[in-house]
Scaffold this active site. Structure first.
Site, PDB file in Angstrom:
ATOM      1  N   HIS A 136     -17.935 -88.211  -5.793  1.00 26.79           N
ATOM      2  CA  HIS A 136     -17.333 -89.062  -6.818  1.00 26.79           C
ATOM      3  C   HIS A 136     -18.424 -89.894  -7.717  1.00 26.79           C
ATOM      4  CE1 HIS A 136     -13.833 -89.107  -4.535  1.00 26.79           C
ATOM      5  NE2 HIS A 136     -14.311 -89.779  -3.203  1.00 26.79           N
ATOM      6  N   HIS A 158     -10.288 -86.363  -0.696  1.00 26.28           N
ATOM      7  CA  HIS A 158     -10.296 -87.013  -1.972  1.00 26.28           C
ATOM      8  C   HIS A 158     -10.658 -86.259  -2.988  1.00 26.28           C
ATOM      9  CE1 HIS A 158     -11.138 -90.355   1.038  1.00 26.28           C
ATOM     10  NE2 HIS A 158     -10.405 -90.778   0.246  1.00 26.28           N
ATOM     11  N   ASP A 200     -12.526 -81.717   0.623  1.00 27.30           N
ATOM     12  CA  ASP A 200     -12.479 -83.366   0.920  1.00 27.30           C
ATOM     13  C   ASP A 200     -11.003 -83.720   0.594  1.00 27.30           C
ATOM     14  OD1 ASP A 200     -12.763 -86.312   0.473  1.00 27.30           O
ATOM     15  OD2 ASP A 200     -14.837 -85.619   0.827  1.00 27.30           O
ATOM     16  N   ASP A 248     -13.010 -85.754   6.013  1.00 28.56           N
ATOM     17  CA  ASP A 248     -11.951 -86.497   6.243  1.00 28.56           C
ATOM     18  C   ASP A 248     -10.632 -85.862   5.773  1.00 28.56           C
ATOM     19  OD1 ASP A 248     -12.334 -85.885   3.397  1.00 28.56           O
ATOM     20  OD2 ASP A 248     -12.670 -87.925   2.638  1.00 28.56           O
TER      21      ASP A 248
END
Length: 514
Positions: free
Chosen positions: A149, A186, A184, A272
């Site tokens: 990120h 995200h 992931d 995750d």
């Protein structure tokens, strides 16, 4: 999928690979703070499992050389790196304006050793790229990396330095094209954003999309200019299971490999997306997650495996341990061996845990539509792009001396004795650590890759407003869109224009709702 033990497929995928594994024993000591979901301690738990399963015996174990300031500044802004270097818990009150400017605060807190932590996890990813570039291994692993990120001028989503972008820039010294794949939960926004207008890097992200951090990653976001169709996004809904996930992953990635023909692959293995994650809402088993590793491994292309998210740390350790065994082509038992963290893994004390019975909100019609749309995008790429190098691709050298005056530790020259020393000590679990650092041998040799780095830098607009909008498209008049509050550039041509939905929620906000 069956959740019992030994499941590594037979055949060519089960053959052995030469694997380099990067690990620093200090990385587990860093602490984001009480109640924060990101826990570097998970790397120590993973390493303990790798040790007790005997997997270190099959790998070349390396201690990453801390990334230098000049390494970080190949992507990140100088003033941002300088801020990370000097901010401490004691000094942060004097730097409140800078904390806000660089988005450092609740999600991305200041903690003891922050800069050293960034140097360590980034050094492992760059070091893995160096090893792959030199042909010293087939697969390089850095489970402490994968912080996807982070932006050029700001921290985001628990990430401060984007080690992935820096590793890809290192790989581009040798390889004309690099593929980035992100599993992931995200969206891999920081990496996509960095390479949004180039065809030398293709990014593919499989993620939860909707009212979910970071809010980017619409299927219509496909890159811009030269990078059009070189960014692919696979937006998913809650509860996706192994079968549904692979019904997209395998056909899409098969076509990507066929059309793009990358020289190297970077796979971000954020855990995750596993069932039961503290912040996640997918329903993947460890085996289902690892199937992505197995599948990308099967193409026999240099592969860099990185960590990422993952907040139920016992399952993170399970996942990355098993995925290491898949990378090695070594079968390991489901029954967990005794280790110093065994109490974390009760009451099952097994490597694999069954997924939940949560509802899969990804209908067959939805999945078919996503697959068809993405395959259509790929059909528009007639062949892999060609790259005109200004000179021969540069080689990264290994040095006995660190050029950064702040890191005057001794260097170990790379030679065959290091491998021999490690193998002789592997049974005890005390591996001799080799230190690797990137260094260009000649300034003239790096012109081609520095040109790409400048191209990445040129996508960044006003750094004073980087929180609101970090990236724009190619600056050629009215055709260059700037998406406020999105950090992403896209196509502005009618129905193809991306509908960037940026949530105001942070990852911690999501945790609070669970």
């Amino acid at each position: 999928m069956d959740t019992s033990g030994n499941s590594l497929p037979s055949g060519s995928d089960g053959s052995k690979r030469k694997v380099c594994y990067f690990y620093d024993s200090e990385v587990g000591n860093y602490y984001y703070g009480q109640g924060h979901p990101m826990k570097p301690h998970r790397m120590r738990m993973t390493h303990a499992l790798l040790t007790q399963y005997g997997l270190l015996d099959h790998m070349h174990v390396l201690k990453p050389n801390p990334a230098r300031e000049k390494d970080l500044c190949r992507f990140h802004a100088d003033d941002y790196v300088y801020f990370l270097r000097r901010v401490t818990p004691d000094s942060q009150q004097e730097l409140l304006k800078h904390l806000k400017r660089f988005n450092v605060g609740e999600d991305c807190p200041v903690f003891d050793g922050l800069y050293s932590f960034c140097q360590t996890y980034t050094g492992g990813s760059i070091g893995g790229a160096v090893k792959l570039n030199h042909g010293h291994c087939d697969i390089a692993i850095n489970w402490s990396g994968g912080l996807h990120h982070a932006k050029k001028c700001e921290a985001s989503g628990f990430c401060y330095v984007n080690d992935i972008v820096l590793a890809i820039l290192e790989l581009l010294k040798t390889h004309e094209r690099v593929l980035y794949v992100d599993i992931d939960i995200h969206h891999g926004d920081g990496v996509e954003e960095a390479f949004y207008i180039t065809d030398r890097v293709m990014t593919v992200s499989f993620h939860k999309f909707g009212d979910y951090f970071p809010g980017t990653g619409d299927i219509r976001d496909i890159g811009y200019g030269k990078g059009k169709y070189y960014a692919l996004n696979v937006p998913l809904d809650d509860g996706i299971d192994d079968e549904s996930y692979q019904s997209l992953f395998k056909p899409i990635m098969s076509k990507v490999m066929e059309v793009y023909r990358p020289g190297a692959v970077v796979l971000q293995c954020g855990a995750d997306s596993l069932s039961g994650d503290r912040l996640g809402c997918f329903n993947l088993s460890v085996k289902g997650h690892a199937e992505c590793v197995r599948f990308m491994r099967s193409f026999n292309v240099p592969l860099l495996l990185l960590g990422g998210g993952g907040y139920t740390i016992r399952n993170v350790a399970r996942c990355w341990c098993y995925e290491t065994s898949v990378a090695l082509g070594v079968e390991i038992e489901d029954k967990m061996p005794q280790n110093e963290y065994i109490d974390y893994f009760g009451p099952e004390y097994t490597l694999h845990v069954a997924p939940s019975n949560m509802e899969n909100k990804n209908s067959r019609e939805m999945l078919d539509g996503i697959r068809a749309k993405l395959l259509d995008y790929l059909s528009k790429l007639q062949h892999a792009p060609s790259v005109q190098f200004q000179d021969n691709p540069p080689e990264t050298q290994f040095s006995e001396e660190n050029e950064d005056e702040d890191n005057k530790d001794e260097r170990i020259v790379v030679d065959s004795d290091v491998n021999l020393d490690y193998e002789s000590n592997a049974a005890t679990g005390k591996a001799k650590m080799e230190i690797v650092e990137p260094e260009a041998k000649d300034q003239n040799d790096v012109m081609a890759i520095d040109e790409l780095a400048r191209e990445v830098e040129s996508t960044v607009i006003d750094t004073k407003n980087s929180k609101d909008s970090t990236v724009a498209g190619e600056a050629d008049g009215d055709d260059a869109p700037v998406y406020q509050d999105s950090n992403v550039a896209g196509e502005a041509d009618g129905d193809d224009a991306p509908a960037h939905h940026v949530t105001e929620k942070s990852p911690i906000d999501e945790m609070d709702q669970l």
